[in-house]
Design an enzyme around this catalytic site. Structure first.
Site, PDB file in Angstrom:
ATOM      1  N   HIS A 232       0.732  -1.271  -0.017  1.00  0.00           N
ATOM      2  CA  HIS A 232      -0.049   0.103  -0.093  1.00  0.00           C
ATOM      3  C   HIS A 232       0.844   1.624   0.089  1.00  0.00           C
ATOM      4  O   HIS A 232       0.690   2.145  -1.004  1.00  0.00           O
ATOM      5  CB  HIS A 232      -0.838   0.117   1.247  1.00  0.00           C
ATOM      6  CG  HIS A 232      -1.618  -1.043   1.382  1.00  0.00           C
ATOM      7  ND1 HIS A 232      -2.960  -1.310   0.698  1.00  0.00           N
ATOM      8  CD2 HIS A 232      -1.620  -2.091   2.122  1.00  0.00           C
ATOM      9  CE1 HIS A 232      -3.543  -2.259   1.013  1.00  0.00           C
ATOM     10  NE2 HIS A 232      -2.816  -2.989   2.008  1.00  0.00           N
TER      11      HIS A 232
HETATM   12  C1  BDR Z   1      -2.249   0.999   5.601  1.00  0.00           C
HETATM   13  O1  BDR Z   1      -2.642   0.327   6.797  1.00  0.00           O
HETATM   14  C2  BDR Z   1      -1.551  -0.145   7.352  1.00  0.00           C
HETATM   15  O2  BDR Z   1      -1.417  -1.489   7.998  1.00  0.00           O
HETATM   16  C3  BDR Z   1      -0.451  -0.309   6.288  1.00  0.00           C
HETATM   17  O3  BDR Z   1       0.732   0.322   6.638  1.00  0.00           O
HETATM   18  C4  BDR Z   1      -1.081   0.928   5.398  1.00  0.00           C
HETATM   19  O4  BDR Z   1      -0.554   2.243   5.423  1.00  0.00           O
HETATM   20  C5  BDR Z   1      -3.271   0.241   4.666  1.00  0.00           C
HETATM   21  O5  BDR Z   1      -4.663   0.194   5.157  1.00  0.00           O
END
Ligand code: BDR
Ligand code: CA
Length: 306
Positions: A232
């Site tokens: 992400h």
């Molecule tokens: C986001 O949530 C976190 O767990 C990840 O690092 C990312 O920033 C994705 O929903």
């Protein structure tokens, strides 16, 4: 070269983003925040990261809790018991200078020059804006990983409506979204689409990324929407490197701060001005709604290669 500060609750995909960002831009500082792990742990993780890669990047500690709500439990089930896959002994302490002062001073002293990349809850950014409203004018750009708008069938990962970073501090996110900063949002709608395999990580020859991602990959494979691991946060850097790889829309955005849709990012559904219009007069932000997966993956994996 673009000067960036990365604001992070450094977990596994955050580490990919920080590594990627440090290779393609001038990463001048890392600010930490409570989210995937506590702000203390995130500070230790950021120091471990810098020491591993022998990067002389300063680490600053930010908010240890959301603006209004009690902190939600860290995501150890996704990112491991320390936020970084639980594979390294971390010899570093959690002491660091104040992240919010650092963000404000840096942006103030270098107007129009600093891009802030926020890949955790938006608590630090909201506090910076509250303390120094011209933060919105002086920053070059804020690039956020967060939110979910339902494009490509991607909705929340914390609830049917909400993505983790926004859900974790919805009040902060709503302050940030209502500001006049130039903001680009990389929501789950695009970040869920860019997934990489354990083999692709191994092919980069980056032992650190390979080791920390084992736990996260195991978790990802148990989730129905993933065939591999979504990186992400790295998409924020990918966007700045190659914005042409993304389809975007321009819309004002707000965040639902309580109730069953807490943490949902909302945009106007049509051009009408509603009698009770929560978007009136708000700046339109850039929201990424689709992505050229192959172009993004190719650049990311080639850049990470050691
Ligand atoms: C986001 O949530 C976190 O767990 C990840 O690092 C990312 O920033 C994705 O929903
Ligand atoms: Ca993150």
């Amino acid at each position: 070269m673009r000067k960036i500060i990365i604001d992070t609750d450094i977990g596994v995909d955050d580490a990919f983003a920080v590594r990627y960002g440090s290779l393609v831009f001038d990463l001048i500082g890392i600010t930490t925040v409570n989210g995937n792990c506590t702000a203390n742990m995130a500070t230790q993780n950021a120091k471990l990261f810098c020491s591993h890669y022998k990067k002389n990047i300063k680490v600053y500690k930010g908010a240890s809790r959301p603006l209004v709500e009690p902190p939600s439990p860290p995501s150890f089930d996704i990112h491991g018991k320390d936020g970084l896959g639980g594979v390294y002994d971390n010899p570093f302490d959690d002491k660091a200078p104040n992240a919010i002062e650092y963000l404000i001073n840096n942006v103030k002293e270098n107007p129009g020059e600093i891009t802030v990349i926020a890949i955790g809850p938006l608590t630090n950014i909201a506090i910076a804006l509250n303390l120094y409203p011209d933060f919105a004018k002086d920053i070059k750009e804020l690039v956020i990983m967060g939110g979910a708008f339902g494009f490509n069938g991607h909705n929340g990962n914390m609830s049917h409506f909400a993505e983790f970073n926004i859900y974790s501090d919805p009040h902060a996110a709503d302050i940030v979204m209502q500001s006049s900063m130039p903001i680009t949002i990389l929501p789950l709608d695009v970040t869920n689409k860019v997934q990489i395999t354990a083999k692709e990580v191994a092919n980069t020859n980056d032992e650190f990324l390979k080791n920390i991602s084992k736990f996260y990959i195991d978790f990802s494979l148990k989730q129905k929407i993933f065939h591999d691991m979504a990186v992400h946060d790295a998409l924020t850097i990918a966007y700045l490197v190659n914005p042409q790889a993304f389809t975007t829309i321009k819309k004002p955005c707000r965040v639902i701060t309580s109730g069953i849709a807490k943490g949902q990012t909302v945009i106007p559904r049509d051009e009408r001005v509603a009698p009770n219009d929560c978007f009136l007069g708000l700046k339109e932000h850039t929201i990424c709604i689709d992505v050229d997966v192959n172009a993004v993956k190719e650049h990311l994996l080639n850049t990470l290669k050691i």
